[in-house]
Design a protein around this motif. Sequence first.
Motif, PDB file in Angstrom:
ATOM      1  N   GLY A 595     -13.423  -1.038  -6.705  1.00 48.66           N
ATOM      2  CA  GLY A 595     -12.893  -0.026  -5.785  1.00 48.66           C
ATOM      3  C   GLY A 595     -13.944   0.428  -4.795  1.00 48.66           C
ATOM      4  N   ASN A 596     -15.168   0.658  -5.283  1.00 44.06           N
ATOM      5  CA  ASN A 596     -16.250   1.074  -4.373  1.00 44.06           C
ATOM      6  C   ASN A 596     -16.561  -0.016  -3.354  1.00 44.06           C
ATOM      7  OD1 ASN A 596     -16.529   3.524  -5.665  1.00 44.06           O
ATOM      8  ND2 ASN A 596     -18.107   2.783  -7.084  1.00 44.06           N
ATOM      9  N   GLN A 602     -14.037  -2.032   3.677  1.00 44.39           N
ATOM     10  CA  GLN A 602     -13.108  -1.581   4.723  1.00 44.39           C
ATOM     11  C   GLN A 602     -13.762  -0.618   5.712  1.00 44.39           C
ATOM     12  OE1 GLN A 602     -10.008  -0.029   2.208  1.00 44.39           O
ATOM     13  NE2 GLN A 602      -8.760  -1.927   2.351  1.00 44.39           N
ATOM     14  N   SER A 603     -14.904  -0.057   5.337  1.00 48.82           N
ATOM     15  CA  SER A 603     -15.587   0.879   6.250  1.00 48.82           C
ATOM     16  C   SER A 603     -16.426   0.158   7.307  1.00 48.82           C
ATOM     17  CB  SER A 603     -16.484   1.819   5.432  1.00 48.82           C
ATOM     18  OG  SER A 603     -17.571   1.101   4.848  1.00 48.82           O
ATOM     19  N   VAL A 604     -16.630  -1.110   7.115  1.00 52.52           N
ATOM     20  CA  VAL A 604     -17.381  -1.881   8.116  1.00 52.52           C
ATOM     21  C   VAL A 604     -16.422  -2.236   9.255  1.00 52.52           C
ATOM     22  CG1 VAL A 604     -18.682  -3.997   8.562  1.00 52.52           C
ATOM     23  CG2 VAL A 604     -18.932  -2.796   6.372  1.00 52.52           C
ATOM     24  N   PRO A 605     -16.743  -1.810  10.483  1.00 53.82           N
ATOM     25  CA  PRO A 605     -15.790  -1.994  11.603  1.00 53.82           C
ATOM     26  C   PRO A 605     -15.385  -3.455  11.783  1.00 53.82           C
ATOM     27  CG  PRO A 605     -17.543  -0.499  12.226  1.00 53.82           C
ATOM     28  CD  PRO A 605     -17.924  -1.038  10.898  1.00 53.82           C
ATOM     29  N   GLU A 606     -16.343  -4.362  11.680  1.00 55.20           N
ATOM     30  CA  GLU A 606     -16.019  -5.761  11.909  1.00 55.20           C
ATOM     31  C   GLU A 606     -15.068  -6.314  10.833  1.00 55.20           C
ATOM     32  OE1 GLU A 606     -18.901  -4.431  11.868  1.00 55.20           O
ATOM     33  OE2 GLU A 606     -19.957  -4.904  13.747  1.00 55.20           O
ATOM     34  N   LEU A 607     -15.041  -5.660   9.658  1.00 55.87           N
ATOM     35  CA  LEU A 607     -14.213  -6.142   8.557  1.00 55.87           C
ATOM     36  C   LEU A 607     -12.908  -5.379   8.411  1.00 55.87           C
ATOM     37  CD1 LEU A 607     -17.001  -6.603   5.850  1.00 55.87           C
ATOM     38  CD2 LEU A 607     -16.029  -8.349   7.349  1.00 55.87           C
ATOM     39  N   GLY A 608     -12.971  -4.110   8.725  1.00 61.06           N
ATOM     40  CA  GLY A 608     -11.815  -3.258   8.487  1.00 61.06           C
ATOM     41  C   GLY A 608     -10.592  -3.699   9.258  1.00 61.06           C
ATOM     42  N   LYS A 609     -10.803  -4.234  10.479  1.00 58.00           N
ATOM     43  CA  LYS A 609      -9.656  -4.630  11.293  1.00 58.00           C
ATOM     44  C   LYS A 609      -8.890  -5.779  10.638  1.00 58.00           C
ATOM     45  CE  LYS A 609     -12.088  -3.436  15.555  1.00 58.00           C
ATOM     46  NZ  LYS A 609     -12.628  -3.957  16.832  1.00 58.00           N
TER      47      LYS A 609
END
Length: 643
Positions: A595-596, A602-609
Amino acid sequence: MSENGEEKLLAVARHIAKTLGHNNNNMADDILQIFSNFDGRFSKENLSDKVVETDPRTCATLDHSLKNLDRRISLYVSSDNPIWADSADAGAFLDAVDDLIAAVAEWSHLSADKSVATCLVRAEDMLQHAMFRLEDEFRSLMERGGESFDLTQSYRNNDSTENLPFDSEEDEEIDDEARNGEEEDLIPVALPVTDYDIVIDALPSGTINDLHEIAKRMVAGGFGKECSHVYSSCRREFLEESLSRLGLQKLSIEDVHKMPWQDLEDEIERWIKASNVALKILFPSERRLCDRVFFGFSSAADFSFMEVCRGSTVQLLNFADAVAIGSRSPERLFKILDVFETLRDLISEFESLFCDQYSVSLRNEAITIWKRLGESIRGIFMELENLIRRDPAKAAVPNGGLHPITRYVMNYLRAACRSRQTLEQVFEDYGHPLKDYPRVDDRMHSSSSMSVQMDWIMELLESNLEAKSKIYKDPALCYVFLMNNGRYIVQKTIDSELGALLGDDWIKKHTMKIRLYHMQYQRSSWNKVIGFLKVENNGTLQPNGVAKSMKEKLKSFNMGFDDICRVQSLWFVYDEQLREEIRVSIEKILLPAYGNFIARFQSVPELGKNGDKYIKYGTEDIEVRLNDLFQGSGGSTGSQKRS
């Protein structure tokens, strides 16, 4: 003194000695000794040589008496009809025999005289013929009495017929079958006996009295052994038939050893029943009958009882001995325990029944065979130890489940411990000293011999399982195997007499072992996968580098997780509680870390999208996959059912 006067003096001395010592040879000897001391002419040799020169008129009296007795006795000896068919004839014949025995006894001390000796030969011949006829009458009375008081009839007339070994309805059915030609020689099968407080009156009371009167004359006439032989031959047949009706076969030791085990189990059951009936009902009844027939003649009674019971007793003991010296295969333990306990419980009967000089060897033989059975039981446990040692290490189950050797040994020991009291006795008497057991700790030195034996077998089993676990190439599967078998061992120990023998400390120690196996399983199986979920960002990576690293870690995790779930879904944990404990322990370390990681991912901009493109599992999906672990969907799950 003139020669004629001396002769008269000696005649007076002889007369005095004869008169005073007529009915007592010891008194006559004393009188002769007194005369000899008084005057050498009255020596015992001089007087005794002439005492036997009996008056011819006295010999005539003896001859007349014998002729009279011959007429009285011959009347019955030569008769074709049973003497005891008429009580008056029986009484008259016994009176004549009494008179003949008395005459022989009265004149036997004068047997040195030729004329008296000739009469005594005739008397002995008459006595022998009388004894032969008494023997025939004795046998006839025994046979007729036995026919009228057979075993089943005696039982049916008893007030406690519901507890007797022969069932009347069953006997009637068998008789009907025999009459219809369905089975000519069918032997009734005896029913279980629960009440042994029974005495069989195998002969009518009047017959017993008649037999006693005959036995009294035969013993007095010097034919006691002949009487005992006739008695024992008749009663021996009764006992042998009784054992046959109880279903007991006459088997040699070789017959017993060749018998298939299932057939031998049935024979042991019949032996137990027959032994209890024989020692608690049949033999005591025979003892009582012997004592009544030979009342007043304890030696004859003891000898007759031994002759009656020896064959049947030897038959019972030989079977027990054959069992004792037969195969020591572990599966035979429980029936041999039955034989051991039966014989042990009957030792008191052996000691009370067979305590005289003639039958004491039967008692001693029973004790010897009982001890031999104990040694056999100890030998069976030694064979169990060898069986565990010989079980090959390569025989480990393919999916880490419960091994057959574990189930076999634990269920075997649990069943054995139901006879704990008996086994305690066996191991105390026949077990090895504590020093002979390797790795026996201080705790066991204060324990019973059986506790030490059980502990040693468990040590052997654990060593065998540890050797089997090393066959698995995957260390995690090795620990699953040890967890499975360790859990089964502890559970089978806790709720049985085995746990009381091994003690709480033993149970705690082995429960801790299972926890240790659990920790080692997690370490060898999940630590690497969980390591992929650790994000190391010490500030040296650029944002693009962080994104790339996390994508690689997530990809590695997904691959590792899929691989573990695919493999371990085929593994098997037999115990639902243990399976749940393993699953929950994995969830506790895996779900928070996953979960962490996903939250960071998901908090990484390049990945969250484009997170859905990389994130294969949600938290619930992880739980679903974990629930599929250790179900044993392949391999030998069919053999892993709990038992």
